[in-house]
Design a protein around this motif. Structure first.
Motif, PDB file in Angstrom:
ATOM      1  N   SER A  51       1.261  -1.495  -0.136  1.00  0.00           N
ATOM      2  CA  SER A  51      -0.033  -0.395   0.055  1.00  0.00           C
ATOM      3  C   SER A  51       0.949   0.953  -0.033  1.00  0.00           C
ATOM      4  O   SER A  51       1.569   1.686   0.999  1.00  0.00           O
ATOM      5  CB  SER A  51      -0.974   0.386   1.288  1.00  0.00           C
ATOM      6  OG  SER A  51      -1.668  -1.048   1.365  1.00  0.00           O
ATOM      7  N   LEU A  52       1.247   2.431  -1.171  1.00  0.00           N
ATOM      8  CA  LEU A  52       2.033   3.565  -1.464  1.00  0.00           C
ATOM      9  C   LEU A  52       1.056   4.123  -1.113  1.00  0.00           C
ATOM     10  O   LEU A  52      -0.219   4.339  -1.751  1.00  0.00           O
ATOM     11  CB  LEU A  52       2.716   3.195  -3.102  1.00  0.00           C
ATOM     12  CG  LEU A  52       3.596   1.623  -2.448  1.00  0.00           C
ATOM     13  CD1 LEU A  52       3.678   2.154  -4.105  1.00  0.00           C
ATOM     14  CD2 LEU A  52       4.188   1.996  -1.500  1.00  0.00           C
ATOM     15  N   ILE A  53       1.281   5.083  -0.268  1.00  0.00           N
ATOM     16  CA  ILE A  53       0.290   6.539  -0.073  1.00  0.00           C
ATOM     17  C   ILE A  53       0.911   7.819  -1.292  1.00  0.00           C
ATOM     18  O   ILE A  53       2.011   7.945  -0.514  1.00  0.00           O
ATOM     19  CB  ILE A  53      -0.119   6.925   1.228  1.00  0.00           C
ATOM     20  CG1 ILE A  53      -0.967   5.676   1.375  1.00  0.00           C
ATOM     21  CG2 ILE A  53      -0.671   8.118   0.862  1.00  0.00           C
ATOM     22  CD1 ILE A  53      -2.767   5.642   1.040  1.00  0.00           C
ATOM     23  N   PHE A  54       0.232   8.543  -1.932  1.00  0.00           N
ATOM     24  CA  PHE A  54       0.641   9.566  -2.512  1.00  0.00           C
ATOM     25  C   PHE A  54      -0.324  10.575  -2.378  1.00  0.00           C
ATOM     26  O   PHE A  54      -1.424  10.597  -1.856  1.00  0.00           O
ATOM     27  CB  PHE A  54       0.509   9.424  -4.208  1.00  0.00           C
ATOM     28  CG  PHE A  54       1.614   8.009  -5.052  1.00  0.00           C
ATOM     29  CD1 PHE A  54       3.258   9.039  -4.728  1.00  0.00           C
ATOM     30  CD2 PHE A  54       1.377   6.791  -4.609  1.00  0.00           C
ATOM     31  CE1 PHE A  54       3.701   7.841  -5.142  1.00  0.00           C
ATOM     32  CE2 PHE A  54       2.258   5.996  -4.996  1.00  0.00           C
ATOM     33  CZ  PHE A  54       3.555   5.892  -5.532  1.00  0.00           C
ATOM     34  N   ARG A  55       0.182  11.619  -2.674  1.00  0.00           N
ATOM     35  CA  ARG A  55      -0.810  12.928  -2.620  1.00  0.00           C
ATOM     36  C   ARG A  55      -0.978  13.488  -3.632  1.00  0.00           C
ATOM     37  O   ARG A  55       0.126  14.022  -4.075  1.00  0.00           O
ATOM     38  CB  ARG A  55      -0.065  14.042  -1.695  1.00  0.00           C
ATOM     39  CG  ARG A  55      -0.652  15.440  -1.091  1.00  0.00           C
ATOM     40  CD  ARG A  55       0.374  15.866  -0.092  1.00  0.00           C
ATOM     41  NE  ARG A  55      -0.500  17.197   0.789  1.00  0.00           N
ATOM     42  CZ  ARG A  55      -0.076  18.252  -0.322  1.00  0.00           C
ATOM     43  NH1 ARG A  55       0.606  18.474  -1.327  1.00  0.00           N
ATOM     44  NH2 ARG A  55      -0.365  19.291   0.701  1.00  0.00           N
ATOM     45  N   THR A  56      -1.813  13.967  -4.263  1.00  0.00           N
ATOM     46  CA  THR A  56      -2.503  15.215  -5.190  1.00  0.00           C
ATOM     47  C   THR A  56      -1.718  16.168  -5.194  1.00  0.00           C
ATOM     48  O   THR A  56      -2.078  16.751  -4.203  1.00  0.00           O
ATOM     49  CB  THR A  56      -3.796  14.955  -5.416  1.00  0.00           C
ATOM     50  OG1 THR A  56      -3.893  15.458  -4.887  1.00  0.00           O
ATOM     51  CG2 THR A  56      -4.346  13.746  -5.829  1.00  0.00           C
ATOM     52  N   ARG A  57      -0.988  16.545  -6.239  1.00  0.00           N
ATOM     53  CA  ARG A  57      -0.337  18.108  -5.933  1.00  0.00           C
ATOM     54  C   ARG A  57      -1.268  18.929  -5.386  1.00  0.00           C
ATOM     55  O   ARG A  57      -1.293  19.707  -5.003  1.00  0.00           O
ATOM     56  CB  ARG A  57       1.132  18.695  -7.445  1.00  0.00           C
ATOM     57  CG  ARG A  57       1.865  17.277  -7.611  1.00  0.00           C
ATOM     58  CD  ARG A  57       2.884  18.415  -7.817  1.00  0.00           C
ATOM     59  NE  ARG A  57       3.954  16.875  -8.294  1.00  0.00           N
ATOM     60  CZ  ARG A  57       4.518  17.386  -8.909  1.00  0.00           C
ATOM     61  NH1 ARG A  57       4.547  17.126 -10.090  1.00  0.00           N
ATOM     62  NH2 ARG A  57       5.234  16.086  -9.145  1.00  0.00           N
ATOM     63  N   GLU A  58      -2.576  19.464  -6.971  1.00  0.00           N
ATOM     64  CA  GLU A  58      -3.327  20.493  -6.423  1.00  0.00           C
ATOM     65  C   GLU A  58      -4.553  20.772  -5.114  1.00  0.00           C
ATOM     66  O   GLU A  58      -4.108  21.782  -4.527  1.00  0.00           O
ATOM     67  CB  GLU A  58      -4.190  20.550  -7.745  1.00  0.00           C
ATOM     68  CG  GLU A  58      -3.045  20.828  -8.890  1.00  0.00           C
ATOM     69  CD  GLU A  58      -1.903  22.132  -8.564  1.00  0.00           C
ATOM     70  OE1 GLU A  58      -3.112  22.870  -8.631  1.00  0.00           O
ATOM     71  OE2 GLU A  58      -1.247  21.723  -8.792  1.00  0.00           O
ATOM     72  N   THR A  59      -4.668  19.365  -4.971  1.00  0.00           N
ATOM     73  CA  THR A  59      -5.918  19.297  -3.679  1.00  0.00           C
ATOM     74  C   THR A  59      -5.447  18.958  -3.048  1.00  0.00           C
ATOM     75  O   THR A  59      -5.921  18.561  -1.789  1.00  0.00           O
ATOM     76  CB  THR A  59      -7.005  18.169  -4.696  1.00  0.00           C
ATOM     77  OG1 THR A  59      -7.055  17.141  -5.512  1.00  0.00           O
ATOM     78  CG2 THR A  59      -7.540  19.029  -5.774  1.00  0.00           C
ATOM     79  N   ALA A  60      -4.103  17.999  -2.237  1.00  0.00           N
ATOM     80  CA  ALA A  60      -3.706  17.423  -1.630  1.00  0.00           C
ATOM     81  C   ALA A  60      -4.871  16.198  -1.082  1.00  0.00           C
ATOM     82  O   ALA A  60      -5.090  15.914  -0.096  1.00  0.00           O
ATOM     83  CB  ALA A  60      -3.923  18.676  -0.438  1.00  0.00           C
TER      84      ALA A  60
END
Length: 160
Positions: A51-60
């Motif tokens: 399970s890898l968590i990423f973050r959207t750049r614009e909307t976090a």
């Protein structure tokens, strides 16, 4: 039966509520990396659903990519699939959005419901193992159960 740590116990309670009989297993050694987990449970690295968590750049917004332990994730492809560029999440964002620390993030039970993409390579396997709340806890499931539990979209997310 041994008592689970609090984080693994939370995952077990979620699994119990789903009602398919999944059991969290805590190991003496770490299951933090795909290789460690595969060695602990006696399976192929490809059977580890990391399970890898990423973050959207614009909307976090949190993005969960559940990938085969044998694969690296193509972050640009993930960004195209969800319609927004992503970046790696820092440990604080991971804990705040999931409720778990890096190395033990399960595919379910997150504090903030993430966008979920599932590596299509996992669906070629009979059984897989996912993290269960701590760096030494895992549970066994089928790829179809993973899709059902997470509501995730199955996509090609591996780096070529």
């Amino acid at each position: 039966m041994t008592t689970l740590s609090p984080s693994a116990g939370r995952v077990q309670a979620l699994l119990d509520s789903i009602g398919l009989g999944h059991r969290v297993v805590e190991h003496e050694g770490s299951t933090r990396t795909s290789e460690d987990a595969a060695n602990s449970v006696g399976c192929a690295v490809a059977q580890i659903a990391k399970s890898l968590i990423f973050r959207t750049r614009e909307t976090a917004r949190p993005v969960l990519v559940v990938a085969s332990g044998a694969n690296r994730v193509d972050e640009k492809a993930v960004g195209r699939l969800i319609g927004e560029k992503i970046e790696r999440a820092d440990p604080e964002f991971v804990r705040d959005s999931t409720g778990f620390a890096i190395g033990g993030v399960p595919p379910i039970g997150h504090a903030v419901p993430p966008l979920v993409l599932i590596d299509d390579d996992l669906l070629r396997l009979e059984t897989i193992w996912a993290a269960a709340g701590t760096p030494n806890a895992v549970f066994r499931l089928t790829p179809a159960e993973l899709v059902s539990m997470t509501g995730g979209r199955v996509e090609t997310v591996r780096k070529a």
